[in-house]
Every structure is written in C-alpha cells, then in structure tokens.
Motif scaffolding. Structure first.
Motif, PDB file in Angstrom:
ATOM      1  N   LYS A   1      15.709   8.533  16.388  1.00  0.00           N
ATOM      2  CA  LYS A   1      13.950   8.082  17.030  1.00  0.00           C
ATOM      3  C   LYS A   1      13.158   6.482  15.705  1.00  0.00           C
ATOM      4  O   LYS A   1      13.212   5.992  16.484  1.00  0.00           O
ATOM      5  CB  LYS A   1      12.586   8.966  16.829  1.00  0.00           C
ATOM      6  CG  LYS A   1      10.998   8.654  17.230  1.00  0.00           C
ATOM      7  CD  LYS A   1      10.036   9.870  17.285  1.00  0.00           C
ATOM      8  CE  LYS A   1       9.249   9.385  17.527  1.00  0.00           C
ATOM      9  NZ  LYS A   1       8.433  10.765  17.495  1.00  0.00           N
ATOM     10  N   ASP A   2      13.679   7.455  15.040  1.00  0.00           N
ATOM     11  CA  ASP A   2      13.416   5.988  13.565  1.00  0.00           C
ATOM     12  C   ASP A   2      14.216   5.348  12.765  1.00  0.00           C
ATOM     13  O   ASP A   2      13.792   5.361  12.131  1.00  0.00           O
ATOM     14  CB  ASP A   2      12.499   7.082  12.471  1.00  0.00           C
ATOM     15  CG  ASP A   2      11.253   7.083  13.254  1.00  0.00           C
ATOM     16  OD1 ASP A   2      10.560   6.416  14.777  1.00  0.00           O
ATOM     17  OD2 ASP A   2      10.813   8.604  13.482  1.00  0.00           O
TER      18      ASP A   2
ATOM     19  N   LYS B   1      13.321  -0.070  15.247  1.00  0.00           N
ATOM     20  CA  LYS B   1      13.081  -0.838  16.522  1.00  0.00           C
ATOM     21  C   LYS B   1      13.287  -2.282  16.823  1.00  0.00           C
ATOM     22  O   LYS B   1      13.566  -2.483  17.781  1.00  0.00           O
ATOM     23  CB  LYS B   1      11.651  -0.538  16.457  1.00  0.00           C
ATOM     24  CG  LYS B   1      11.585   1.184  16.668  1.00  0.00           C
ATOM     25  CD  LYS B   1       9.974   1.798  16.883  1.00  0.00           C
ATOM     26  CE  LYS B   1       9.764   3.224  16.808  1.00  0.00           C
ATOM     27  NZ  LYS B   1       8.114   3.524  16.769  1.00  0.00           N
TER      28      LYS B   1
END
Length: 304
Positions: A253-254, A238
């Motif tokens: 997402k990750d 992120k």
C-alpha cells in the motif's frame, strides 16, 4: 646647500612610473627595482606611495589596470587611429600566430606588438587573450582525445589500470579498475570502470583523470550483475516512475521494492540521496555503506 622641493621629487617619480608603464606591463616589485637604478630621484617605495602615484596618473586621464600582480597602461599620451582595413590586417596577422608559444621569434613578435595596445584604437590585448584561450582549448581537446584512445587500447588489451582522478573538489583518489567502455554524455567524455573490490561500476569523466598506469593484472571474466535493490515509501511510492533498467520486485500500500541494474551507480546514489527518509537501500551492503558515508560527508560539509 639647497634642498630639492619634495613635491618636485614626487612629480619626477610619477613621471618615471609613467615612463616604465609606457614601456611594458609590469609588477610593482619590478617597478621598484627599475627605480632603484635611477640616481636622479629619491627612493620612496611604500604601498601607500605607489597607490598615490597610480591615483594621480588616473586623475590625469591614464587608464591603469591590474591583472593579478601585473599593472598595465591601456592608453598613452597620444593614439594612432587605424583605418578599418589596417585593423583587419593587424587582427589577421595576430591570429595567424596560433603556435606562438612554441616559436621564439613569433613569441618575441607578439610581445612587441602587445606594446602597441596603448597607442592604437584596437583592443590588441583582447585579441591576444582570445588567441591564447583558443590555443588552450585545442591543446586540452588533444590531451582528452589521447586519453580516450589510450583507454580504448587498455580495454582491448584487457588489463587492469590504476587511475588517479579528482573524485570531488577536495578529494583525489587512486583506484584499480577494469575498464569496460568509453562514452559521452552531455558533451563530456567518460570511461566506464568496474571496481572488483566493491563489485560495482563507476563512471569517471575523462577531464577528471590526473594520471593512469596499466598494471600486470588481467581483468577477471566474472562481473557482478551490479544490481541495487532499494525501497521507496509514502507519497514517493505512489508517484514513483520506473527508470530505465528498473523493475518492481514487491509492492504494498505504501511502498515499492525496486531493482536497479543501471551501469552508472554514481548517478543512482545521488538520485536516492534526494529521496531522503522516503528511501532505503536494501542491498548490496557496500552500496548501502557508501550511501551512509556520503550522507555523513554532506552533513559534515553543511555543518562546516
């Protein structure tokens, strides 16, 4: 027969040691050798005895310093106070002998003038040391420049070169490279090399090169695109900011899947090691293996 007083003999030996130190900077073994030829004093040459002699001289106000195995006396029984003009002339005279190591007469002069250090209020030894350090820096720069010019000639001629270099503090490595370009980073010169066997580029610092030899083999026209693909996970994914020559291939997402085409893979390897479990090398296989070997070596050093 009347025996000579023991303290009298000790006093004579201390004075003889002082006389030798006044003459020259010298090792303990050389002092012993000189005292052997003096028939007027009893021979006592234990380490403890010499420690007592030096301590006695220090208590008497003499400044004895030791550099490795060499003892030097920094002050004498008397000193000459030089004027500011005399200090300036003497300093200028010493500094004018830039190449004293190459000239026998200048070397002799500098050795002689160094004996004045203990008799004048001028730190001659520091001036001589600075002269030596500056001379070594100039010579080192000349050597580096010659290596760089030679590497540029090798690049032009397009032949492979065997380079022996200090890979790290404990490892010397010899590898056959195709030379690509020379450059500089943070004031340090380097040569960018391509290892065709590992299919990757490597930056070698010029000052780490110990030897080199041009081979009869010529460079190949083919060069792997030198791309490394890796993934970062979790919070790192992120917060990750793409570096120069990097692109995102896939993302979720990750995680991020990143392609890196930077020429210097050594810096990339060290950077990815810092990411720890939040990073995984996808390809090429040889870079992944090197990553694992480097990790094992680091763990081994920490355990040691």
């Amino acid at each position: 027969m009347i025996k000579t007083d023991k303290s009298h003999n000790t006093g004579l030996r201390i004075l003889e040691v002082l006389k030798i130190l006044l003459e020259d900077n010298i090792s303990k073994d050389e002092i012993i050798e000189k005292l052997k030829h003096n028939d007027d004093i009893e021979n006592v040459y234990t380490h403890e005895a010499f420690l007592k002699y030096f301590n006695t001289l220090k208590l008497a106000g003499f400044d004895i310093q030791k550099n490795k195995l060499i003892y030097s006396l920094k002050n004498a029984l008397f000193a000459i106070e030089l004027t500011a003009a005399e200090k300036k002339v003497l300093t200028k005279l010493i500094n004018s002998l830039e190449n004293y190591k190459e000239d026998k007469n200048e070397k002799l002069f500098l050795h002689t003038i160094s004996k004045l250090d203990k008799y004048v209020d001028l730190d001659i030894s520091s001036i001589i040391k600075k002269l030596e350090d500056d001379s070594n820096i100039i010579k080192s720069k000349n050597i580096m420049n010659n290596i760089i010019l030679t590497m540029k000639r090798f690049i032009y001629e397009g032949q492979k070169v065997n380079i022996t270099y200090q890979k790290n503090r404990n490892t010397v490595e010899t590898t056959t490279f195709e030379l690509k370009e020379t450059g500089e980073k943070d004031g340090k010169a380097y040569i960018l090399c391509y290892n065709s066997e590992m299919q990757r580029n490597k930056r070698i610092w010029i000052d780490s090169i110990l030897a080199y030899e041009q081979t009869p083999s010529r460079n190949t026209s083919f060069e792997n695109n030198n791309t490394v693909v890796f993934e970062v996970y979790g919070r790192l994914a992120k917060l990750y900011k793409l570096k120069q020559n990097e692109t995102v291939l896939f993302f979720g997402k990750d995680y991020l899947t990143i392609s890196n085409k930077d020429k210097n893979k050594d810096e990339l390897l060290l950077r990815l090691l810092k990411y720890g479990e939040n990073c995984k090398i996808i390809k090429p296989k040889n870079f992944r293996n090197e990553f694992l070997e480097t990790t094992k070596e680091m763990i081994k050093n920490l355990e040691g």
